[in-house]
Design a protein around this motif. Sequence first.
Motif, PDB file in Angstrom:
ATOM      1  N   TRP A  89       6.489  11.401  -3.787  1.00  0.00           N
ATOM      2  CA  TRP A  89       5.784  10.162  -3.467  1.00  0.00           C
ATOM      3  C   TRP A  89       4.687   9.949  -4.504  1.00  0.00           C
ATOM      4  CZ3 TRP A  89       7.229   6.679   0.129  1.00  0.00           C
ATOM      5  CH2 TRP A  89       8.121   7.099   1.122  1.00  0.00           C
ATOM      6  N   TYR A  90       4.576   8.716  -4.950  1.00  0.00           N
ATOM      7  CA  TYR A  90       3.541   8.304  -5.883  1.00  0.00           C
ATOM      8  C   TYR A  90       2.840   7.100  -5.271  1.00  0.00           C
ATOM      9  CZ  TYR A  90       5.833  11.235  -9.375  1.00  0.00           C
ATOM     10  OH  TYR A  90       6.363  12.292 -10.062  1.00  0.00           O
ATOM     11  N   ARG A  91       1.674   6.779  -5.798  1.00  0.00           N
ATOM     12  CA  ARG A  91       0.989   5.591  -5.314  1.00  0.00           C
ATOM     13  C   ARG A  91       0.253   4.906  -6.448  1.00  0.00           C
ATOM     14  NH1 ARG A  91      -3.723   8.463  -1.536  1.00  0.00           N
ATOM     15  NH2 ARG A  91      -5.016   9.271  -3.259  1.00  0.00           N
ATOM     16  N   GLN A  92       0.054   3.615  -6.265  1.00  0.00           N
ATOM     17  CA  GLN A  92      -0.662   2.836  -7.263  1.00  0.00           C
ATOM     18  C   GLN A  92      -1.604   1.877  -6.560  1.00  0.00           C
ATOM     19  OE1 GLN A  92       1.829   0.795 -10.111  1.00  0.00           O
ATOM     20  NE2 GLN A  92       0.148   0.649 -11.568  1.00  0.00           N
ATOM     21  N   ALA A  93      -2.877   2.071  -6.805  1.00  0.00           N
ATOM     22  CA  ALA A  93      -3.893   1.185  -6.256  1.00  0.00           C
ATOM     23  C   ALA A  93      -4.141   0.051  -7.254  1.00  0.00           C
ATOM     24  CB  ALA A  93      -5.177   1.958  -5.990  1.00  0.00           C
ATOM     25  N   PRO A  94      -4.671  -1.062  -6.790  1.00  0.00           N
ATOM     26  CA  PRO A  94      -4.936  -2.197  -7.693  1.00  0.00           C
ATOM     27  C   PRO A  94      -5.823  -1.788  -8.853  1.00  0.00           C
ATOM     28  CG  PRO A  94      -5.158  -2.880  -5.416  1.00  0.00           C
ATOM     29  CD  PRO A  94      -4.979  -1.397  -5.386  1.00  0.00           C
ATOM     30  N   GLY A  95      -5.384  -2.130 -10.052  1.00  0.00           N
ATOM     31  CA  GLY A  95      -6.169  -1.830 -11.242  1.00  0.00           C
ATOM     32  C   GLY A  95      -6.113  -0.397 -11.701  1.00  0.00           C
ATOM     33  N   LYS A  96      -5.285   0.414 -11.060  1.00  0.00           N
ATOM     34  CA  LYS A  96      -5.198   1.826 -11.423  1.00  0.00           C
ATOM     35  C   LYS A  96      -3.772   2.192 -11.803  1.00  0.00           C
ATOM     36  CE  LYS A  96      -9.053   3.473  -8.587  1.00  0.00           C
ATOM     37  NZ  LYS A  96      -9.495   4.503  -7.593  1.00  0.00           N
ATOM     38  N   GLN A  97      -3.638   3.318 -12.483  1.00  0.00           N
ATOM     39  CA  GLN A  97      -2.319   3.798 -12.854  1.00  0.00           C
ATOM     40  C   GLN A  97      -1.635   4.458 -11.652  1.00  0.00           C
ATOM     41  OE1 GLN A  97      -2.899   6.380 -16.284  1.00  0.00           O
ATOM     42  NE2 GLN A  97      -2.461   4.692 -17.666  1.00  0.00           N
ATOM     43  N   ARG A  98      -0.314   4.473 -11.724  1.00  0.00           N
ATOM     44  CA  ARG A  98       0.443   5.170 -10.687  1.00  0.00           C
ATOM     45  C   ARG A  98       0.135   6.658 -10.767  1.00  0.00           C
ATOM     46  NH1 ARG A  98       6.706   3.652  -9.785  1.00  0.00           N
ATOM     47  NH2 ARG A  98       5.658   1.619  -9.871  1.00  0.00           N
ATOM     48  N   GLU A  99      -0.077   7.267  -9.602  1.00  0.00           N
ATOM     49  CA  GLU A  99      -0.424   8.681  -9.568  1.00  0.00           C
ATOM     50  C   GLU A  99       0.472   9.438  -8.594  1.00  0.00           C
ATOM     51  OE1 GLU A  99      -4.422   9.275  -8.189  1.00  0.00           O
ATOM     52  OE2 GLU A  99      -4.036   8.387  -6.231  1.00  0.00           O
ATOM     53  N   LEU A 100       0.636  10.714  -8.890  1.00  0.00           N
ATOM     54  CA  LEU A 100       1.421  11.587  -8.032  1.00  0.00           C
ATOM     55  C   LEU A 100       0.664  11.850  -6.732  1.00  0.00           C
ATOM     56  CD1 LEU A 100       3.773  13.693  -7.623  1.00  0.00           C
ATOM     57  CD2 LEU A 100       2.203  15.353  -8.617  1.00  0.00           C
ATOM     58  N   VAL A 101       1.389  11.780  -5.625  1.00  0.00           N
ATOM     59  CA  VAL A 101       0.813  12.128  -4.328  1.00  0.00           C
ATOM     60  C   VAL A 101       1.350  13.484  -3.874  1.00  0.00           C
ATOM     61  CG1 VAL A 101       0.619  11.495  -1.900  1.00  0.00           C
ATOM     62  CG2 VAL A 101       0.563   9.714  -3.668  1.00  0.00           C
ATOM     63  N   ASP A 105      -7.176   5.724   0.173  1.00  0.00           N
ATOM     64  CA  ASP A 105      -5.726   5.936   0.194  1.00  0.00           C
ATOM     65  C   ASP A 105      -4.961   4.616   0.100  1.00  0.00           C
ATOM     66  OD1 ASP A 105      -6.230   8.497   2.652  1.00  0.00           O
ATOM     67  OD2 ASP A 105      -5.826   8.775   0.511  1.00  0.00           O
ATOM     68  N   THR A 106      -5.669   3.517   0.163  1.00  0.00           N
ATOM     69  CA  THR A 106      -5.034   2.210   0.073  1.00  0.00           C
ATOM     70  C   THR A 106      -4.315   2.056  -1.267  1.00  0.00           C
ATOM     71  OG1 THR A 106      -6.632   1.148   1.552  1.00  0.00           O
ATOM     72  CG2 THR A 106      -5.449  -0.275   0.002  1.00  0.00           C
ATOM     73  N   ALA A 107      -3.025   1.740  -1.202  1.00  0.00           N
ATOM     74  CA  ALA A 107      -2.216   1.628  -2.411  1.00  0.00           C
ATOM     75  C   ALA A 107      -0.797   1.221  -2.020  1.00  0.00           C
ATOM     76  CB  ALA A 107      -2.177   2.953  -3.167  1.00  0.00           C
ATOM     77  N   VAL A 108      -0.011   0.905  -3.042  1.00  0.00           N
ATOM     78  CA  VAL A 108       1.428   0.778  -2.842  1.00  0.00           C
ATOM     79  C   VAL A 108       2.025   2.156  -3.091  1.00  0.00           C
ATOM     80  CG1 VAL A 108       3.562  -0.327  -3.596  1.00  0.00           C
ATOM     81  CG2 VAL A 108       1.418  -1.634  -3.572  1.00  0.00           C
ATOM     82  N   TYR A 109       2.801   2.627  -2.137  1.00  0.00           N
ATOM     83  CA  TYR A 109       3.396   3.953  -2.221  1.00  0.00           C
ATOM     84  C   TYR A 109       4.868   3.835  -2.618  1.00  0.00           C
ATOM     85  CZ  TYR A 109      -0.725   6.149  -0.253  1.00  0.00           C
ATOM     86  OH  TYR A 109      -2.015   6.617  -0.051  1.00  0.00           O
ATOM     87  N   TYR A 110       5.255   4.634  -3.601  1.00  0.00           N
ATOM     88  CA  TYR A 110       6.616   4.617  -4.124  1.00  0.00           C
ATOM     89  C   TYR A 110       7.247   5.989  -3.954  1.00  0.00           C
ATOM     90  CZ  TYR A 110       4.985   0.451  -6.655  1.00  0.00           C
ATOM     91  OH  TYR A 110       4.474  -0.769  -6.995  1.00  0.00           O
TER      92      TYR A 110
END
Length: 119
Positions: free
Chosen positions: A36-48, A89-94
């Motif tokens: 699972w990864y996540r990307q918050a507004p204005g930030k890079q996608r990061e590993l969760v 933790d707010t973000a789009v989770y992929y």
Amino acid sequence: QVPLVESGGDLVQAGGSLRLSCSPSGSIFAINLMGWYRQAPGKQRELVATITNSGTTNYADSVKGRFTISKDNAKDTVYLQMNSLKVEDTAVYYCNYHTSTWFGDADYWGQGTQVTVSS
């Protein structure tokens, strides 16, 4: 490519819990890592979090002790249980599936599911 389908994103208050799920819409072979990864507004996608075939897990420091990744091998489904949610933790989770075959490696991604944590 076979798309991954995520579900479980929602709006939740801080301190609450959510469970994300991810399944392929078709067959995917030779999966050796799910994550699972996540990307918050204005930030890079990061590993969760990630989980290997053997069940070894890895977590970002920011979610250790709060999130749990698990999988159902029979369904090729990966889950992310998120407890004690924070506003950050707010973000789009992929979700991501990594495969390795004789022909090479490949990555499959879902379309993303929105998690919003309110204060």
